[in-house]
Design an enzyme around this catalytic site. Structure first.
Site, mmCIF file in Angstrom:
data_model
loop_
_atom_site.group_PDB
_atom_site.id
_atom_site.type_symbol
_atom_site.label_atom_id
_atom_site.label_comp_id
_atom_site.label_asym_id
_atom_site.label_seq_id
_atom_site.Cartn_x
_atom_site.Cartn_y
_atom_site.Cartn_z
ATOM 1 N N SER A 161 0.865 -1.185 0.000
ATOM 2 C CA SER A 161 0.000 0.000 0.000
ATOM 3 C C SER A 161 0.898 1.230 0.000
ATOM 4 C CB SER A 161 -0.833 -0.009 1.295
ATOM 5 O OG SER A 161 -1.477 1.225 1.512
ATOM 6 N N TYR B 293 -2.154 -1.578 10.458
ATOM 7 C CA TYR B 293 -2.140 -1.631 8.989
ATOM 8 C C TYR B 293 -0.805 -1.111 8.448
ATOM 9 C CZ TYR B 293 -3.964 -1.008 4.196
ATOM 10 O OH TYR B 293 -4.165 -1.066 2.833
#
Ligand code: NAD
Length: 260
Positions: free
Chosen positions: A142, A155
């Protein structure tokens, strides 16, 4: 080089980005093992769609939060196809909360699914990939694997860790015919992101388009979503011969997020 007849295991491919990658790879003649949760009728329809590309497709609902789950998924793929040529570590979830109140159980779940499962699956597929002198491992990281945002401790940590795993895998596989790279998307319009836009539109009494622009422009100079299909195209390129000397890279596809 044709990818026809190769086999890809794509985790978290019953929705969003994983679905886009499975569709693109199946379109290139790759047999696919799809995984994740969801409505069984919709998953059966998706399998039929993939098979219409002339490939074989199987589904496993294995939960990848544990080592046993990751191994079970690997074994299901090998039992059906004999080998895994392409591994795409994609399954992911999110939890948004400041560190002080971030629940330990959510931390463990996110690290288990998004960092440990890719490690266990990489460990499982590597021996045969090296033996056959060809393999592709693609980690869906990401923009949050390269930079941080508040309230996303687990995350961001998992994605930074995944980029570390990509680099180590690439080093250990140098000159073996096996490459490992990360794709680092910015905003992609998938169900969890659509929900975020819905919430902004509702809470701030905006149109959906206005809410979308608000969400994207906080991070991305380009205020359009990347699509799952575009991520699929990048994954397909990484599987091609043209990318055989690309390894250990973290590739942004993020509307300019990293350029800021
Ligand atoms: P999504 O919710 O649409 O898909 C997630 C998939 O993971 C689903 O198939 C789900 O069933 C599966 N999954 C969830 N928990 C699982 C578990 N315990 N075991 C097995 N499968 C499980 O999400 P998405 O947006 O397509 O995200 C896919 C990946 O892309 C994630 O790793 C996410 O972090 C990453 N990503 C997404 C975006 C974005 O904007 N959507 C941006 C950057 C990175």
């Amino acid at each position: 080089m044709s990818l026809k007849g190769k086999t890809a295991l794509i985790t978290g491919s019953t929705s969003g980005i994983g679905m886009g990658i499975a569709t693109t790879l199946a379109g290139a003649g790759v047999n696919v093992i799809i995984n994740g949760f969801g409505d069984t009728t919709e998953i059966s329809l998706f399998l039929s769609e993939l098979e219409r590309c002339g490939v074989q497709a199987i589904y496993s609902d294995t939960d990848l939060s544990t080592e046993e789950g990751a191994i079970e998924l690997y074994k299901a793929g090998v039992e059906k196809f004999g080998k895994i040529d392409i591994l795409v570590n994609n399954a992911g979830i999110q939890h948004v909360e400041p560190i002080e109140t971030f629940p330990a159980e959510r931390w463990d779940k996110i690290i288990g699914l998004m960092l440990s499962a890719p490690f266990y699956l990489t460990k499982a597929v590597l021996p045969n990939m090296k033996k056959q002198k060809w393999g592709r491992i693609i980690n869906i990281a990401s923009a949050h694997g390269l930079v941080a945002s508040p309230k996303k401790a687990a995350y961001v940590s998992a994605k930074h860790g995944l980029n570390g795993l990509t680099k180590v895998t690439a080093l250990e596989c140098a000159n073996t015919g096996v490459t490992c790279n990360s794709i680092c998307p910015g905003w992609v319009l998938t169900p969890p992101v659509k929900e975020q836009v819905d919430v902004i539109a509702r809470d701030e009494n905006m149109s959906w388009e206005e809410a979308k622009t608000k969400l994207l422009s906080e991070k991305q100079p380009q205020t359009e979503f990347t699509t799952p299909e575009e991520i699929g195209e990048l994954a397909l390129f990484l599987c091609s011969d043209g990318a055989k000397n690309m390894t250990g890279a973290q590739m942004p596809i993020d509307g300019g997020w990293q350029a800021r």
